[in-house]
Design a protein around this motif. Sequence first.
Motif, PDB file in Angstrom:
ATOM      1  N   PHE A  51       0.835  -1.211   0.000  1.00 43.41           N
ATOM      2  CA  PHE A  51       0.000   0.000   0.000  1.00 43.41           C
ATOM      3  C   PHE A  51       0.868   1.260   0.000  1.00 43.41           C
ATOM      4  O   PHE A  51       0.644   2.190  -0.772  1.00 43.41           O
ATOM      5  CB  PHE A  51      -0.924  -0.017   1.218  1.00 43.41           C
ATOM      6  CG  PHE A  51      -1.496   1.318   1.553  1.00 43.41           C
ATOM      7  CD1 PHE A  51      -2.496   1.876   0.757  1.00 43.41           C
ATOM      8  CD2 PHE A  51      -1.049   2.037   2.649  1.00 43.41           C
ATOM      9  CE1 PHE A  51      -3.030   3.116   1.052  1.00 43.41           C
ATOM     10  CE2 PHE A  51      -1.571   3.280   2.945  1.00 43.41           C
ATOM     11  CZ  PHE A  51      -2.562   3.816   2.154  1.00 43.41           C
ATOM     12  N   ASN A  97      -9.615  22.721 -15.446  1.00 42.58           N
ATOM     13  CA  ASN A  97      -8.364  23.070 -14.785  1.00 42.58           C
ATOM     14  C   ASN A  97      -7.583  24.000 -15.703  1.00 42.58           C
ATOM     15  O   ASN A  97      -6.606  23.621 -16.318  1.00 42.58           O
ATOM     16  CB  ASN A  97      -7.555  21.827 -14.392  1.00 42.58           C
ATOM     17  CG  ASN A  97      -7.561  20.744 -15.452  1.00 42.58           C
ATOM     18  OD1 ASN A  97      -8.393  20.749 -16.353  1.00 42.58           O
ATOM     19  ND2 ASN A  97      -6.630  19.821 -15.369  1.00 42.58           N
ATOM     20  N   LEU A 154       0.111  16.637  -9.954  1.00 41.42           N
ATOM     21  CA  LEU A 154       0.882  15.612 -10.667  1.00 41.42           C
ATOM     22  C   LEU A 154       1.073  15.996 -12.129  1.00 41.42           C
ATOM     23  O   LEU A 154       2.127  15.794 -12.724  1.00 41.42           O
ATOM     24  CB  LEU A 154       0.160  14.253 -10.578  1.00 41.42           C
ATOM     25  CG  LEU A 154       0.112  13.627  -9.187  1.00 41.42           C
ATOM     26  CD1 LEU A 154      -0.872  12.465  -9.160  1.00 41.42           C
ATOM     27  CD2 LEU A 154       1.503  13.144  -8.787  1.00 41.42           C
ATOM     28  N   VAL A 210      -9.350  18.637 -17.980  1.00 46.02           N
ATOM     29  CA  VAL A 210     -10.653  18.011 -17.817  1.00 46.02           C
ATOM     30  C   VAL A 210     -11.720  19.097 -17.746  1.00 46.02           C
ATOM     31  O   VAL A 210     -11.605  20.039 -16.961  1.00 46.02           O
ATOM     32  CB  VAL A 210     -10.692  17.141 -16.551  1.00 46.02           C
ATOM     33  CG1 VAL A 210     -12.076  16.533 -16.364  1.00 46.02           C
ATOM     34  CG2 VAL A 210      -9.636  16.042 -16.636  1.00 46.02           C
ATOM     35  N   TRP A 212      -0.795  15.339  -4.054  1.00 52.93           N
ATOM     36  CA  TRP A 212      -1.988  14.547  -3.746  1.00 52.93           C
ATOM     37  C   TRP A 212      -3.093  14.749  -4.754  1.00 52.93           C
ATOM     38  O   TRP A 212      -4.090  14.037  -4.736  1.00 52.93           O
ATOM     39  CB  TRP A 212      -2.497  14.909  -2.347  1.00 52.93           C
ATOM     40  CG  TRP A 212      -1.499  14.564  -1.322  1.00 52.93           C
ATOM     41  CD1 TRP A 212      -0.508  15.364  -0.847  1.00 52.93           C
ATOM     42  CD2 TRP A 212      -1.336  13.297  -0.653  1.00 52.93           C
ATOM     43  NE1 TRP A 212       0.245  14.681   0.075  1.00 52.93           N
ATOM     44  CE2 TRP A 212      -0.245  13.419   0.217  1.00 52.93           C
ATOM     45  CE3 TRP A 212      -2.034  12.085  -0.715  1.00 52.93           C
ATOM     46  CZ2 TRP A 212       0.190  12.367   1.021  1.00 52.93           C
ATOM     47  CZ3 TRP A 212      -1.608  11.045   0.091  1.00 52.93           C
ATOM     48  CH2 TRP A 212      -0.510  11.186   0.944  1.00 52.93           C
ATOM     49  N   THR A 213      -2.969  15.770  -5.615  1.00 51.97           N
ATOM     50  CA  THR A 213      -4.056  16.003  -6.568  1.00 51.97           C
ATOM     51  C   THR A 213      -3.563  15.746  -7.986  1.00 51.97           C
ATOM     52  O   THR A 213      -2.368  15.840  -8.282  1.00 51.97           O
ATOM     53  CB  THR A 213      -4.565  17.463  -6.491  1.00 51.97           C
ATOM     54  OG1 THR A 213      -3.509  18.339  -6.887  1.00 51.97           O
ATOM     55  CG2 THR A 213      -5.018  17.816  -5.087  1.00 51.97           C
ATOM     56  N   PHE A 214      -4.515  15.426  -8.840  1.00 48.43           N
ATOM     57  CA  PHE A 214      -4.217  15.180 -10.241  1.00 48.43           C
ATOM     58  C   PHE A 214      -3.535  16.392 -10.866  1.00 48.43           C
ATOM     59  O   PHE A 214      -2.578  16.261 -11.628  1.00 48.43           O
ATOM     60  CB  PHE A 214      -5.524  14.856 -10.963  1.00 48.43           C
ATOM     61  CG  PHE A 214      -5.367  14.599 -12.429  1.00 48.43           C
ATOM     62  CD1 PHE A 214      -4.977  13.358 -12.889  1.00 48.43           C
ATOM     63  CD2 PHE A 214      -5.602  15.606 -13.345  1.00 48.43           C
ATOM     64  CE1 PHE A 214      -4.816  13.118 -14.240  1.00 48.43           C
ATOM     65  CE2 PHE A 214      -5.443  15.378 -14.703  1.00 48.43           C
ATOM     66  CZ  PHE A 214      -5.050  14.133 -15.147  1.00 48.43           C
ATOM     67  N   LEU A 255       1.944   6.867  -6.594  1.00 51.44           N
ATOM     68  CA  LEU A 255       0.869   7.715  -7.105  1.00 51.44           C
ATOM     69  C   LEU A 255       1.137   9.177  -6.776  1.00 51.44           C
ATOM     70  O   LEU A 255       0.916  10.054  -7.609  1.00 51.44           O
ATOM     71  CB  LEU A 255      -0.468   7.271  -6.498  1.00 51.44           C
ATOM     72  CG  LEU A 255      -1.653   8.189  -6.781  1.00 51.44           C
ATOM     73  CD1 LEU A 255      -1.993   8.157  -8.265  1.00 51.44           C
ATOM     74  CD2 LEU A 255      -2.864   7.781  -5.958  1.00 51.44           C
ATOM     75  N   THR A 256       1.599   9.441  -5.547  1.00 47.64           N
ATOM     76  CA  THR A 256       1.666  10.826  -5.078  1.00 47.64           C
ATOM     77  C   THR A 256       3.060  11.432  -5.178  1.00 47.64           C
ATOM     78  O   THR A 256       3.359  12.403  -4.479  1.00 47.64           O
ATOM     79  CB  THR A 256       1.203  10.911  -3.609  1.00 47.64           C
ATOM     80  OG1 THR A 256       2.072  10.071  -2.820  1.00 47.64           O
ATOM     81  CG2 THR A 256      -0.226  10.436  -3.434  1.00 47.64           C
ATOM     82  N   VAL A 315     -15.606  20.102 -17.083  1.00 46.49           N
ATOM     83  CA  VAL A 315     -16.806  19.631 -16.393  1.00 46.49           C
ATOM     84  C   VAL A 315     -17.905  20.669 -16.579  1.00 46.49           C
ATOM     85  O   VAL A 315     -17.663  21.865 -16.430  1.00 46.49           O
ATOM     86  CB  VAL A 315     -16.540  19.483 -14.875  1.00 46.49           C
ATOM     87  CG1 VAL A 315     -17.673  18.732 -14.206  1.00 46.49           C
ATOM     88  CG2 VAL A 315     -15.218  18.786 -14.617  1.00 46.49           C
ATOM     89  N   ALA A 316     -19.116  20.219 -16.910  1.00 49.65           N
ATOM     90  CA  ALA A 316     -20.238  21.142 -17.017  1.00 49.65           C
ATOM     91  C   ALA A 316     -20.544  21.682 -15.625  1.00 49.65           C
ATOM     92  O   ALA A 316     -20.539  20.939 -14.650  1.00 49.65           O
ATOM     93  CB  ALA A 316     -21.446  20.419 -17.582  1.00 49.65           C
ATOM     94  N   ASP A 317     -20.785  23.001 -15.525  1.00 46.82           N
ATOM     95  CA  ASP A 317     -21.004  23.578 -14.193  1.00 46.82           C
ATOM     96  C   ASP A 317     -22.471  23.549 -13.780  1.00 46.82           C
ATOM     97  O   ASP A 317     -22.835  24.035 -12.714  1.00 46.82           O
ATOM     98  CB  ASP A 317     -20.438  24.999 -14.107  1.00 46.82           C
ATOM     99  CG  ASP A 317     -21.198  25.982 -14.979  1.00 46.82           C
ATOM    100  OD1 ASP A 317     -22.181  25.582 -15.629  1.00 46.82           O
ATOM    101  OD2 ASP A 317     -20.797  27.164 -15.018  1.00 46.82           O
ATOM    102  N   ALA A 322       0.924   4.008  -2.868  1.00 46.58           N
ATOM    103  CA  ALA A 322       0.520   5.387  -2.588  1.00 46.58           C
ATOM    104  C   ALA A 322       1.677   6.354  -2.872  1.00 46.58           C
ATOM    105  O   ALA A 322       1.467   7.445  -3.389  1.00 46.58           O
ATOM    106  CB  ALA A 322       0.058   5.510  -1.136  1.00 46.58           C
ATOM    107  N   VAL A 370     -16.415  24.204 -16.217  1.00 40.98           N
ATOM    108  CA  VAL A 370     -15.296  24.441 -15.311  1.00 40.98           C
ATOM    109  C   VAL A 370     -14.185  23.527 -15.787  1.00 40.98           C
ATOM    110  O   VAL A 370     -14.442  22.375 -16.150  1.00 40.98           O
ATOM    111  CB  VAL A 370     -15.675  24.084 -13.858  1.00 40.98           C
ATOM    112  CG1 VAL A 370     -14.455  24.128 -12.965  1.00 40.98           C
ATOM    113  CG2 VAL A 370     -16.743  25.037 -13.349  1.00 40.98           C
TER     114      VAL A 370
END
Lengths: 231, 169
Positions: free
Chosen positions: A44, A195, A63, A183, A58-60, A51-52, A185-187, A48, A193
């Motif tokens: 684990f 990044n 990264l 990415v 910690w966030t996409f 990934l980080t 995203v429809a708001d 982890a 919205v």
Amino acid sequence: MTEGDSLERVERRRRVDGCGLPGGVKEVALVPTLAACALLVAGFLVGAANLTDGFERWTFEALRREAAREGRLHLPATMLRDAADQRFEVGTGRVRLVDFIYTQCASVCQVLGVEFHQAQEALRRAGGADVGLLSISIDPDRDDRARLGAYARRFRADAAWWTVAAPVFASEGRRALRELGVVVVADGLGGFVHNGAIHVIDVDGRVRGIYDYADWSSAVAAAQRLATARR
Amino acid sequence: MNPLAFIESRMSLHMLLEFPLLLALGWWLARWIPRRTLASLDVQGLFGATAASCVFAFWMIPAALDLALLSPAFATGKYASWIAAGVLLSWGRQRLSPVVAAFFLGNAAWMLASAGLLYRDAEAQLCVNYLIDDQLVTGAGLLAWALVLCALAALRLRPLLRQAQVSSR
């Protein structure tokens, strides 16, 4: 049910469980279990940490920006059309500061557009035409020529420095966003919205850095360094 | 829109509903999977509880949540890990003593609560796929789940507390 009853039940259940009670039911070897648990936790932690970036990011988005700094992000060849309906392929010729926009964006984008305009003025003052700005629409279905042109006028984009464009093929546009990790995203209010940030992209289409709009001056400096190194 | 895509279109549904459902699915599936193989590695249910804790912790990482939507490999890993955690917990539940169960439940509650507070207090969007309003709701929901786990821990401990009461008399 009396307390005595429930106690007896607990006792009976514990005997079934074999939990090493006083009056112990059975002794069981814990070592293999503990070893398996240790392996699992180690696995684990390695996963982890991978990934980080070693528990640092910690966030996409964090990264993604690191990937850009390391030159691991590419803007694939994408055919664009500008407000004059000229077609061109991105990722050739010029170091660019690229952002992703949609022309109907109201509130937030107003600020971002102004900051991009400031970047344009900084480039103009510095002279030299080897760095340009490029705003790419994420909404090519609605952003036609007229709307691209209106957006350019709204932020006083000078065509010599700043091109406002949309992908000719929506599928190519989506692929470019996917490759860059942008990415959308429809708001829920008819807008989007995403990044949003300034991507410094070299002449081969490789992303060399991603900067917040507020940090546009660092983006300009990074692009100028890239252009100078090329000369 | 298929139900999974709908659930995953919201951070709150994704974390507060889909994760527990996958865990429950694993729990339910466990009865059809022969369990003998793992029993010697899962004395007192420790392995299952540890595995579930790792799965809980991993999927609280915002980047993991985003990647579960952007990468098919991550998505598969997410489904598989939550279901496996459910299976292991179900197998081990009778071996878990109340104290150990309460320890792991309390630990998971503490973890969910910390993640919930972080999600609530973060000023920026943590996931590129989810809006910040949704993130606030998710933070509150994680706190609520933490309370549920605390309550479960208390329930597991109740027989022991009663026993203590009786023996102190």
